[in-house]
Design a protein around this motif. Structure first.
Motif, short mmCIF file in Angstrom:
data_model
loop_
_atom_site.label_atom_id
_atom_site.label_comp_id
_atom_site.label_asym_id
_atom_site.label_seq_id
_atom_site.Cartn_x
_atom_site.Cartn_y
_atom_site.Cartn_z
N VAL A 71 0.86 -1.18 0.00
CA VAL A 71 0.00 0.00 0.00
C VAL A 71 0.89 1.23 0.00
O VAL A 71 1.84 1.31 0.79
N ARG A 72 0.58 2.18 -0.87
CA ARG A 72 1.36 3.42 -0.92
C ARG A 72 1.32 4.08 0.45
O ARG A 72 0.26 4.24 1.04
N TRP A 73 2.51 4.45 0.95
CA TRP A 73 2.62 4.96 2.30
C TRP A 73 3.45 6.23 2.35
O TRP A 73 3.92 6.64 3.39
N SER A 74 3.64 6.86 1.20
CA SER A 74 4.49 8.04 1.13
C SER A 74 4.03 8.91 -0.04
O SER A 74 3.42 8.42 -0.99
N ASP A 75 4.37 10.20 0.06
CA ASP A 75 4.07 11.10 -1.07
C ASP A 75 4.96 10.79 -2.27
O ASP A 75 4.59 11.04 -3.41
N THR A 76 6.14 10.25 -2.00
CA THR A 76 7.04 9.85 -3.08
C THR A 76 7.08 8.32 -3.12
O THR A 76 7.39 7.69 -2.11
N TYR A 77 6.73 7.77 -4.24
CA TYR A 77 6.66 6.32 -4.37
C TYR A 77 6.98 5.90 -5.80
O TYR A 77 6.85 6.69 -6.73
N SER A 78 7.42 4.67 -5.94
CA SER A 78 7.73 4.10 -7.25
C SER A 78 6.48 3.52 -7.87
O SER A 78 5.53 3.16 -7.17
N GLN A 79 6.51 3.37 -9.18
CA GLN A 79 5.42 2.71 -9.87
C GLN A 79 5.43 1.22 -9.49
O GLN A 79 6.48 0.64 -9.22
N PRO A 80 4.27 0.59 -9.48
CA PRO A 80 4.19 -0.82 -9.08
C PRO A 80 5.11 -1.74 -9.88
O PRO A 80 5.72 -2.65 -9.30
N ASP A 81 5.25 -1.52 -11.20
CA ASP A 81 6.13 -2.38 -11.99
C ASP A 81 7.58 -2.29 -11.51
O ASP A 81 8.30 -3.29 -11.52
N TYR A 82 8.00 -1.10 -11.09
CA TYR A 82 9.36 -0.95 -10.58
C TYR A 82 9.52 -1.68 -9.24
O TYR A 82 10.53 -2.33 -9.00
N LEU A 83 8.51 -1.59 -8.39
CA LEU A 83 8.54 -2.32 -7.12
C LEU A 83 8.71 -3.81 -7.37
O LEU A 83 9.52 -4.47 -6.72
N VAL A 84 7.96 -4.34 -8.33
CA VAL A 84 8.05 -5.76 -8.66
C VAL A 84 9.45 -6.10 -9.17
O VAL A 84 10.03 -7.12 -8.78
N LYS A 85 10.02 -5.25 -10.01
CA LYS A 85 11.39 -5.50 -10.51
C LYS A 85 12.39 -5.52 -9.35
O LYS A 85 13.32 -6.33 -9.35
N CYS A 86 12.20 -4.64 -8.37
CA CYS A 86 13.08 -4.65 -7.20
C CYS A 86 12.92 -5.94 -6.40
O CYS A 86 13.90 -6.50 -5.91
N PHE A 87 11.69 -6.41 -6.26
CA PHE A 87 11.45 -7.68 -5.56
C PHE A 87 12.13 -8.83 -6.32
O PHE A 87 12.77 -9.68 -5.72
N ILE A 88 11.98 -8.84 -7.64
CA ILE A 88 12.61 -9.89 -8.45
C ILE A 88 14.12 -9.85 -8.30
O ILE A 88 14.77 -10.89 -8.15
N ASN A 89 14.69 -8.66 -8.31
CA ASN A 89 16.13 -8.54 -8.14
C ASN A 89 16.57 -9.13 -6.79
O ASN A 89 17.56 -9.85 -6.72
N GLU A 90 15.83 -8.84 -5.74
CA GLU A 90 16.14 -9.39 -4.42
C GLU A 90 16.01 -10.91 -4.41
O GLU A 90 16.86 -11.63 -3.89
N LEU A 91 14.94 -11.41 -5.00
CA LEU A 91 14.67 -12.85 -4.98
C LEU A 91 15.53 -13.63 -5.96
O LEU A 91 15.61 -14.85 -5.87
N SER A 92 16.19 -12.94 -6.89
CA SER A 92 16.96 -13.65 -7.92
C SER A 92 18.18 -14.37 -7.36
O SER A 92 18.75 -15.20 -8.05
N SER A 93 18.54 -14.09 -6.11
CA SER A 93 19.64 -14.84 -5.52
C SER A 93 19.20 -16.26 -5.18
O SER A 93 20.01 -17.11 -4.86
#
Length: 112
Positions: free
Chosen positions: A48-70
Motif C-alpha cells: 500500500v502506498r505509504w508516502s508522497d514519493t513512491y515508485s510505480q508498481p512495476d518498478y517495485l516488482v522488478k526490485c522484488f525480483i532482483n532481491e529474490l533472484s539470488s
C-alpha cells in the motif's frame, strides 16, 4: 513401535526469511507491506502506498525480483510480470515465481 510420519513444509520458514528484505525494499519505494494468508503454499503480500514519493508498481516488482533472484527461478519469463491482473479497479496483482510451486502473490493497492 508405531512411527508417526509428519510432513514437513519448509515454505513458511523460507518466506519468513525473505520477508524482511522485501519489507525494506517496499519502504524504500514508498510502500508499506503486509502479509495475508497462512504462508503454507505461497507468500501473499499487500503493498500500500505509504508516502508522497513512491515508485510505480512495476518498478517495485522488478526490485522484488532482483532481491529474490539470488534464489533459483528456473526458466521463468519475467515479461509476463510487467502485465499484472487488475482487480476491483484499484489493485494490481502480480505472481512472482521463485522455483517450482514456490511463489509470491503480490497485490499493489494503486494510489490516487
Amino acid at each position: 513401535m508405531n512411527v508417526i510420519s509428519k510432513t514437513q513444509n519448509p515454505k513458511p520458514m523460507f518466506y519468513a526469511c525473505v520477508l524482511e528484505n522485501l519489507r525494506i525494499i517496499a519502504k524504500q519505494n514508498g510502500y508499506s507491506l503486509a502479509i495475508h494468508g497462512s504462508l503454507a503454499s505461497d507468500l501473499d503480500l499487500i503493498a500500500v502506498r505509504w508516502s508522497d514519493t513512491y515508485s510505480q508498481p512495476d518498478y517495485l516488482v522488478k526490485c522484488f525480483i532482483n532481491e529474490l533472484s539470488s534464489y533459483a527461478f528456473g526458466d521463468v519469463d519475467f515479461e509476463d510480470l510487467t502485465m499484472p491482473e487488475e482487480r476491483y479497479g484499484n489493485q494490481l496483482h502480480y505472481t512472482i515465481p521463485i522455483i517450482g510451486d514456490w511463489y509470491i502473490d503480490l497485490t499493489v493497492i494503486k494510489g490516487g
